[in-house]
Design an enzyme around this catalytic site. Structure first.
Site, short mmCIF file in Angstrom:
data_model
loop_
_atom_site.label_atom_id
_atom_site.label_comp_id
_atom_site.label_asym_id
_atom_site.label_seq_id
_atom_site.Cartn_x
_atom_site.Cartn_y
_atom_site.Cartn_z
N ASP A 31 34.18 66.67 -12.06
CA ASP A 31 33.18 65.68 -12.10
C ASP A 31 32.28 65.63 -10.86
O ASP A 31 32.63 65.73 -9.52
CB ASP A 31 33.63 64.10 -12.20
CG ASP A 31 32.70 63.25 -12.89
OD1 ASP A 31 32.72 62.61 -13.90
OD2 ASP A 31 31.37 63.03 -12.17
N LEU A 33 30.25 63.22 -9.67
CA LEU A 33 29.85 61.72 -9.44
C LEU A 33 28.55 61.41 -9.47
O LEU A 33 28.25 60.52 -8.78
CB LEU A 33 30.71 61.25 -8.08
CG LEU A 33 32.02 61.62 -7.99
CD1 LEU A 33 32.73 61.28 -6.43
CD2 LEU A 33 33.02 60.75 -9.06
N THR A 35 26.70 59.98 -11.99
CA THR A 35 26.93 58.70 -12.55
C THR A 35 28.36 58.03 -12.65
O THR A 35 28.56 56.89 -12.75
CB THR A 35 26.31 58.84 -13.83
OG1 THR A 35 26.98 59.53 -14.99
CG2 THR A 35 24.85 59.13 -14.34
N ALA A 74 31.41 65.76 -19.44
CA ALA A 74 30.16 65.67 -18.61
C ALA A 74 28.88 65.89 -19.04
O ALA A 74 28.67 66.84 -19.79
CB ALA A 74 30.46 66.69 -17.39
N SER A 117 26.53 63.80 -29.89
CA SER A 117 26.09 62.47 -29.86
C SER A 117 25.45 62.11 -31.42
O SER A 117 24.92 63.19 -31.67
CB SER A 117 25.12 62.20 -28.80
OG SER A 117 24.23 61.21 -29.11
N TYR A 141 17.34 64.25 -25.08
CA TYR A 141 18.82 64.14 -25.12
C TYR A 141 19.43 64.56 -26.39
O TYR A 141 20.49 65.45 -26.57
CB TYR A 141 19.16 62.79 -24.71
CG TYR A 141 20.77 62.37 -24.87
CD1 TYR A 141 21.64 62.97 -24.08
CD2 TYR A 141 21.22 61.64 -25.79
CE1 TYR A 141 23.00 62.65 -24.22
CE2 TYR A 141 22.25 61.17 -25.96
CZ TYR A 141 23.47 61.88 -25.20
OH TYR A 141 24.47 61.60 -25.42
N LYS A 145 21.90 67.94 -27.08
CA LYS A 145 23.25 67.76 -27.61
C LYS A 145 23.29 68.77 -28.99
O LYS A 145 24.35 69.43 -29.09
CB LYS A 145 23.78 66.44 -28.23
CG LYS A 145 24.09 65.49 -26.87
CD LYS A 145 25.39 65.82 -26.02
CE LYS A 145 25.60 64.95 -25.10
NZ LYS A 145 26.73 65.31 -24.30
N ARG A 263 10.50 47.33 -29.82
CA ARG A 263 10.02 48.55 -29.10
C ARG A 263 9.78 49.88 -29.91
O ARG A 263 10.63 50.18 -30.66
CB ARG A 263 11.30 49.15 -28.00
CG ARG A 263 11.35 48.51 -26.56
CD ARG A 263 12.48 49.03 -25.78
NE ARG A 263 13.41 49.38 -26.40
CZ ARG A 263 14.71 49.39 -25.85
NH1 ARG A 263 14.87 49.61 -24.48
NH2 ARG A 263 15.87 49.82 -26.37
P1 NAD Z 1 29.06 58.69 -18.07
O1 NAD Z 1 27.81 58.98 -17.31
O2 NAD Z 1 29.54 57.34 -17.83
O3 NAD Z 1 30.01 60.03 -17.96
C1 NAD Z 1 29.30 61.34 -17.62
C2 NAD Z 1 30.08 61.76 -16.45
O4 NAD Z 1 29.49 63.34 -16.40
C3 NAD Z 1 29.84 61.07 -15.05
O5 NAD Z 1 31.17 60.90 -14.59
C4 NAD Z 1 28.98 61.97 -14.35
O6 NAD Z 1 29.23 61.75 -12.79
C5 NAD Z 1 29.32 63.30 -14.78
N1 NAD Z 1 28.47 64.36 -14.61
C6 NAD Z 1 27.07 64.29 -14.91
N2 NAD Z 1 26.39 65.59 -14.50
C7 NAD Z 1 27.45 66.04 -13.96
C8 NAD Z 1 27.30 67.59 -13.33
N3 NAD Z 1 26.30 68.32 -13.58
N4 NAD Z 1 28.53 68.19 -13.13
C9 NAD Z 1 29.73 67.45 -13.28
N5 NAD Z 1 29.89 66.13 -13.70
C10 NAD Z 1 28.63 65.71 -14.05
O7 NAD Z 1 28.72 58.89 -19.70
P2 NAD Z 1 29.79 58.42 -20.93
O8 NAD Z 1 28.92 57.50 -21.68
O9 NAD Z 1 31.01 58.11 -20.36
O10 NAD Z 1 29.46 59.80 -21.87
C11 NAD Z 1 30.50 60.74 -21.93
C12 NAD Z 1 30.12 61.67 -22.66
O11 NAD Z 1 29.95 61.12 -24.26
C13 NAD Z 1 28.53 62.26 -22.55
O12 NAD Z 1 28.75 63.87 -22.91
C14 NAD Z 1 27.66 61.67 -23.59
O13 NAD Z 1 26.57 62.38 -23.99
C15 NAD Z 1 28.59 61.48 -24.63
N6 NAD Z 1 28.22 60.28 -25.85
C16 NAD Z 1 28.20 59.05 -25.02
C17 NAD Z 1 27.83 57.88 -25.80
C18 NAD Z 1 28.12 56.77 -25.39
O14 NAD Z 1 28.01 55.49 -26.05
N7 NAD Z 1 28.54 56.24 -24.26
C19 NAD Z 1 27.31 57.94 -27.28
C20 NAD Z 1 27.09 59.63 -27.61
C21 NAD Z 1 27.86 60.35 -26.89
#
Ligand code: NAD
Length: 306
Positions: A31, A33, A35, A74, A117, A141, A145, A263
């Site tokens: 990761d 870090l 986000t 990620a 997603s 986005y 995906k 919105r």
């Molecule tokens: P999040 O932002 O909490 O986690 C994403 C992680 O990826 C973070 O820890 C960030 O530091 C890391 N990251 C970002 N860019 C990076 C890079 N260039 N190199 C290495 N690490 C990197 O998001 P989340 O909600 O935990 O989502 C996790 C996954 O699930 C994502 O792929 C997201 O698209 C997918 N997703 C999430 C949801 C939701 O409702 N949260 C819904 C659909 C899909």
């Protein structure tokens, strides 16, 4: 089994890591870090800080650690950010994903589970949302995906590396992001509570979402790594078959509320078809919405309430 979780410092990835360690797997977290937070990462996991856009770096890590499976979570998963910065987010969500897949192929990884997603669906005329519907993403986005899913299919069919795409729907639970401009609705409401503001609802609050509690999402994700029913290239919904309105959420969270104009661009309703999830993963969500919101609220009040 030794596995690697990209994005393991993030919301879903950190829960996934915890559960894998509970199940006695060895876990490496990769990761950057951006986000995610270091304090989310389970102490028993090996943590490697770095960027998925750097193919040489990712290849080095995969070759050194030799995971048999990779959970690729990620991403920059923020719709408004992708609208503002389609190029920067594509570099992470498309090119970064491609680096992970290619490095995994070179390191002879056996299977990848890719976090896609429900945004891939975009505008659809009918519900529930089925995996065989023609995608119609309405944000960069969602498009990113979708491209990731196509690469997943390509790696499965052309290169023989099975990649399974899971379409997550509105995931919520402890550690949900509530502090950024891009937080999802539950996160935003928690922040408003902390700031002592009324919960502001766009429109009349009857819009519904297939909210899915993070523990359920994690369970489906782990099953996808080992399910013998999956061969590679499949796309599977991971969401709730029943949806809940924003008004219901507001009532469960409690406190004052206010209504704002609708919105533009917001989808009215989402609901997942779970036939494939049941057939491939023998999975459906277990945690009810009321229970999930209660657990999330408790976590928030314990750690962040003023
Ligand atoms: P999040 O932002 O909490 O986690 C994403 C992680 O990826 C973070 O820890 C960030 O530091 C890391 N990251 C970002 N860019 C990076 C890079 N260039 N190199 C290495 N690490 C990197 O998001 P989340 O909600 O935990 O989502 C996790 C996954 O699930 C994502 O792929 C997201 O698209 C997918 N997703 C999430 C949801 C939701 O409702 N949260 C819904 C659909 C899909």
């Amino acid at each position: 089994m030794k596995v690697l979780v990209t994005g393991g410092a993030g919301f879903i990835g950190s829960h996934l890591t915890d559960r894998l360690i509970q199940k006695k797997h060895r876990v490496v977290v990769l990761d950057n870090l951006s986000t995610g937070r270091k304090k989310n990462v389970n102490k028993q996991a090996v943590f490697v800080r770095g960027d998925i856009r750097n193919l040489a770096f990712v290849s080095r890590v995969f070759r050194k650690e030799k995971p048999s499976g990779i959970f690729h979570l990620a991403a920059l998963p923020r719709v408004p950010l992708s609208v503002a910065d389609p190029i920067g987010t594509s570099e992470v969500n498309i090119a970064g994903t491609l680096c992970v897949f290619k490095a995994a192929l070179d390191a002879k990884v056996k299977r990848i589970v890719f976090a896609s997603s429900s945004s891939v669906y975009g505008d659809q005329k009918t519900l529930p949302l089925r995996e065989n519907m023609m995608p119609h993403p309405v944000s960069p986005y969602g498009l990113q995906k979708w491209v990731g899913e196509q690469w997943a299919k390509m790696f499965s069919s052309l290169y023989g590396l099975p990649v399974i795409s899971l379409r997550y729907f509105n995931v919520y639970g402890p550690r949900i992001d509530f502090d950024s401009d891009y937080s999802l609705v539950i996160g935003k409401f928690l922040r408003m509570r902390r700031e002592g503001k009324p919960l502001s609802v766009f429109g009349d609050g009857t819009q519904t979402r297939a909210f899915c509690y993070v523990d359920d999402v994690v369970e489906a994700t782990i099953k996808a790594m080992t399910a013998k029913t999956l061969k590679g290239g499949e796309i599977v919904n991971v969401g709730a078959a029943d949806s809940h309105s924003v008004n219901e959420l507001v009532n469960l969270l409690g406190g004052p509320k206010m209504y704002l104009p609708k919105r533009a661009g917001d989808v009215e309703h989402t609901r997942a078809d779970l036939k494939l999830a049941k057939a491939y993963l023998a999975w459906e969500p277990k945690v009810s919405f009321a229970e999930g919101v209660e657990r999330t609220k408790k976590w928030f009040l314990k750690h962040y309430a003023p």
